[in-house]
Design a protein around this motif. Sequence first.
Motif, PDB file in Angstrom:
ATOM      1  N   PRO A  25       0.820  -1.219   0.000  1.00  0.00           N
ATOM      2  CA  PRO A  25       0.000   0.000   0.000  1.00  0.00           C
ATOM      3  C   PRO A  25       0.851   1.265   0.000  1.00  0.00           C
ATOM      4  O   PRO A  25       1.860   1.351   0.704  1.00  0.00           O
ATOM      5  CB  PRO A  25      -0.803  -0.098   1.306  1.00  0.00           C
ATOM      6  CG  PRO A  25      -0.667  -1.483   1.788  1.00  0.00           C
ATOM      7  CD  PRO A  25       0.569  -2.058   1.173  1.00  0.00           C
ATOM      8  N   ARG A  26       0.442   2.237  -0.827  1.00  0.00           N
ATOM      9  CA  ARG A  26       1.009   3.576  -0.733  1.00  0.00           C
ATOM     10  C   ARG A  26       0.388   4.279   0.485  1.00  0.00           C
ATOM     11  O   ARG A  26      -0.513   3.729   1.129  1.00  0.00           O
ATOM     12  CB  ARG A  26       0.700   4.361  -2.004  1.00  0.00           C
ATOM     13  CG  ARG A  26       1.428   3.817  -3.221  1.00  0.00           C
ATOM     14  CD  ARG A  26       1.134   4.672  -4.430  1.00  0.00           C
ATOM     15  NE  ARG A  26       1.842   4.207  -5.614  1.00  0.00           N
ATOM     16  CZ  ARG A  26       1.752   4.797  -6.802  1.00  0.00           C
ATOM     17  NH1 ARG A  26       0.971   5.869  -6.967  1.00  0.00           N
ATOM     18  NH2 ARG A  26       2.425   4.335  -7.840  1.00  0.00           N
ATOM     19  N   ASP A  28      -1.806   6.501   1.010  1.00  0.00           N
ATOM     20  CA  ASP A  28      -3.261   6.707   1.113  1.00  0.00           C
ATOM     21  C   ASP A  28      -4.042   5.456   0.736  1.00  0.00           C
ATOM     22  O   ASP A  28      -5.245   5.539   0.462  1.00  0.00           O
ATOM     23  CB  ASP A  28      -3.689   7.865   0.207  1.00  0.00           C
ATOM     24  CG  ASP A  28      -3.440   7.541  -1.273  1.00  0.00           C
ATOM     25  OD1 ASP A  28      -2.612   6.644  -1.563  1.00  0.00           O
ATOM     26  OD2 ASP A  28      -4.079   8.159  -2.138  1.00  0.00           O
ATOM     27  N   GLU A  29      -3.389   4.296   0.711  1.00  0.00           N
ATOM     28  CA  GLU A  29      -4.067   3.087   0.240  1.00  0.00           C
ATOM     29  C   GLU A  29      -4.341   2.084   1.365  1.00  0.00           C
ATOM     30  O   GLU A  29      -3.718   2.126   2.429  1.00  0.00           O
ATOM     31  CB  GLU A  29      -3.239   2.419  -0.868  1.00  0.00           C
ATOM     32  CG  GLU A  29      -3.247   3.240  -2.164  1.00  0.00           C
ATOM     33  CD  GLU A  29      -2.440   2.618  -3.281  1.00  0.00           C
ATOM     34  OE1 GLU A  29      -2.732   2.934  -4.449  1.00  0.00           O
ATOM     35  OE2 GLU A  29      -1.509   1.816  -2.996  1.00  0.00           O
ATOM     36  N   SER A  87     -14.159   4.801  -7.275  1.00  0.00           N
ATOM     37  CA  SER A  87     -13.142   5.720  -6.787  1.00  0.00           C
ATOM     38  C   SER A  87     -13.465   7.151  -7.202  1.00  0.00           C
ATOM     39  O   SER A  87     -14.132   7.386  -8.216  1.00  0.00           O
ATOM     40  CB  SER A  87     -11.773   5.308  -7.343  1.00  0.00           C
ATOM     41  OG  SER A  87     -10.752   5.993  -6.669  1.00  0.00           O
ATOM     42  N   ARG A 115      -3.945   3.642 -11.542  1.00  0.00           N
ATOM     43  CA  ARG A 115      -4.213   4.738 -10.615  1.00  0.00           C
ATOM     44  C   ARG A 115      -4.224   6.057 -11.380  1.00  0.00           C
ATOM     45  O   ARG A 115      -4.051   6.087 -12.610  1.00  0.00           O
ATOM     46  CB  ARG A 115      -3.114   4.797  -9.557  1.00  0.00           C
ATOM     47  CG  ARG A 115      -2.916   3.536  -8.708  1.00  0.00           C
ATOM     48  CD  ARG A 115      -1.790   3.842  -7.728  1.00  0.00           C
ATOM     49  NE  ARG A 115      -1.497   2.774  -6.773  1.00  0.00           N
ATOM     50  CZ  ARG A 115      -0.484   1.920  -6.908  1.00  0.00           C
ATOM     51  NH1 ARG A 115       0.304   1.954  -7.978  1.00  0.00           N
ATOM     52  NH2 ARG A 115      -0.253   1.035  -5.962  1.00  0.00           N
ATOM     53  N   ALA A 132      -6.647  -1.716 -10.643  1.00  0.00           N
ATOM     54  CA  ALA A 132      -7.359  -0.546 -10.112  1.00  0.00           C
ATOM     55  C   ALA A 132      -8.658  -0.294 -10.882  1.00  0.00           C
ATOM     56  O   ALA A 132      -9.078   0.844 -11.048  1.00  0.00           O
ATOM     57  CB  ALA A 132      -6.474   0.698 -10.140  1.00  0.00           C
ATOM     58  N   GLN A 136     -10.367  -0.793  -7.669  1.00  0.00           N
ATOM     59  CA  GLN A 136     -10.277  -1.980  -6.809  1.00  0.00           C
ATOM     60  C   GLN A 136      -9.821  -3.276  -7.492  1.00  0.00           C
ATOM     61  O   GLN A 136      -9.005  -3.990  -6.948  1.00  0.00           O
ATOM     62  CB  GLN A 136     -11.603  -2.224  -6.059  1.00  0.00           C
ATOM     63  CG  GLN A 136     -12.852  -2.222  -6.937  1.00  0.00           C
ATOM     64  CD  GLN A 136     -14.130  -2.450  -6.127  1.00  0.00           C
ATOM     65  OE1 GLN A 136     -14.403  -3.562  -5.707  1.00  0.00           O
ATOM     66  NE2 GLN A 136     -14.919  -1.398  -5.938  1.00  0.00           N
ATOM     67  N   LEU A 144      -5.961  -3.664  -3.637  1.00  0.00           N
ATOM     68  CA  LEU A 144      -5.319  -2.467  -3.091  1.00  0.00           C
ATOM     69  C   LEU A 144      -6.174  -1.288  -3.540  1.00  0.00           C
ATOM     70  O   LEU A 144      -6.348  -1.065  -4.738  1.00  0.00           O
ATOM     71  CB  LEU A 144      -3.904  -2.358  -3.653  1.00  0.00           C
ATOM     72  CG  LEU A 144      -2.926  -1.444  -2.939  1.00  0.00           C
ATOM     73  CD1 LEU A 144      -2.801  -1.799  -1.460  1.00  0.00           C
ATOM     74  CD2 LEU A 144      -1.558  -1.542  -3.607  1.00  0.00           C
ATOM     75  N   SER A 146      -7.915   2.874  -2.672  1.00  0.00           N
ATOM     76  CA  SER A 146      -7.671   4.128  -1.964  1.00  0.00           C
ATOM     77  C   SER A 146      -8.642   4.230  -0.792  1.00  0.00           C
ATOM     78  O   SER A 146      -9.661   3.529  -0.745  1.00  0.00           O
ATOM     79  CB  SER A 146      -7.844   5.320  -2.902  1.00  0.00           C
ATOM     80  OG  SER A 146      -9.211   5.636  -3.021  1.00  0.00           O
ATOM     81  N   ARG A 147      -8.337   5.102   0.136  1.00  0.00           N
ATOM     82  CA  ARG A 147      -9.222   5.288   1.290  1.00  0.00           C
ATOM     83  C   ARG A 147     -10.638   5.624   0.832  1.00  0.00           C
ATOM     84  O   ARG A 147     -11.610   5.201   1.464  1.00  0.00           O
ATOM     85  CB  ARG A 147      -8.660   6.411   2.191  1.00  0.00           C
ATOM     86  CG  ARG A 147      -9.612   6.930   3.253  1.00  0.00           C
ATOM     87  CD  ARG A 147      -9.951   5.842   4.284  1.00  0.00           C
ATOM     88  NE  ARG A 147     -10.958   6.237   5.242  1.00  0.00           N
ATOM     89  CZ  ARG A 147     -12.274   6.022   5.097  1.00  0.00           C
ATOM     90  NH1 ARG A 147     -12.746   5.430   4.009  1.00  0.00           N
ATOM     91  NH2 ARG A 147     -13.119   6.388   6.034  1.00  0.00           N
TER      92      ARG A 147
END
Length: 362
Positions: A25-26, A28-29, A87, A115, A132, A136, A144, A146-147
């Motif tokens: 995870p980055r 914010d992930e 997202s 992303r 992504a 998702q 993985l 994002s929030r």
Amino acid sequence: MDITAAVARGADAPLAFETVTLEDPRADEVLVRIVATGVCHTDLVTKSVFPAELPIVLGHEGSGIVEQVGSAVTDVRPGDRVLLTYSSCGDCSRCTSGLPSYCENFVILNTSGGRADFTSPLSIDGTRVMGAFFGQSSFATHALVSRRNVVVVDRDTDLVTYAPFGCGVQTGAGAVANVMRPRPGDSVVIFGVGGVGMSALLAARALDVENVVAVDLSAERLAVAKELGASTVIDGAAEDVVAQVHAATGGGATFALDTTALNPVIATALQALAPMGTLVLVGLGEPTMDLEIGHLTGNGKAVRGCIEGSCDPQEFIPQLIAWHRAGKFPIEKVIRTYPFWEINQAVHDAESGSTIKPVLVL
Ligand SMILES: [Zn+2]
Ligand SMILES: [Zn+2]
């Protein structure tokens, strides 16, 4: 980490289970272990009709349990139960005014295969795999995200039944609850009672609309619509669909929903409306439509589109869960579950229409 994902490698090829490498995870992930994931029409058309760059991992109605969070994520923790949704960037004028489904970066974030910076979190032996998808790519053991893709739910939440809330269910239910906003005395006619149309029907009933008409070509689906509270069901192949809707609604429906994106159906839906009625379009299909302008100018009718039910999932998904818990939104009656390993059967059954809403269980 290595995960197992159902990889799409061609429009007509079956999805293939492969070992795929998922990045860490980055900041914010959030890393989510997938528990269930719905199969949505958009997965099917992305695979077969509008082929994305391949290979790609599809799936965008995931639910699961958080395993790990990035350093900047402070309000989601490992162990949290989550439903995944589309997202959005959170920064543009539409996101900041509470309309994330119209995010200016929606296409990049949801359907570009990567992303916002066009990197993909997925690869096989160092070769990029598109991921992504809707932020998702949930046809996999892990995703993985994002929030902003994550809606945290209570620990006792049914992650299988609620998995499709993040796309198909909120698309149909939101078209009614957020766009039409019917009052109990209004009438709603729904063209196409697949997963989206059934969700719209349930939302109309949850809002105490009694006059709900379902139109479909499948007698089986119409029987389910009747069971779920449709006051009238109409065979879409009948010659007099418009007359039947007018008879059932006392001169035309207040609202119509088209889920089919087929021009002849849209034309019928417009005719089925009462003067000043509103037709809402949610389908993904024909790129242009033929409208009889006289229906708009002469009768004050309106046509509106919407995406993802014009909803903010952080508010609307808890609303849908509350309806379900109160017994007002029995979505489980249209869901059929499949083991993840039977994904190609689930896709086949969704395409043939024999299953209204497939949900894969991992
Ligand atoms: Zn945005
Ligand atoms: Zn979808």
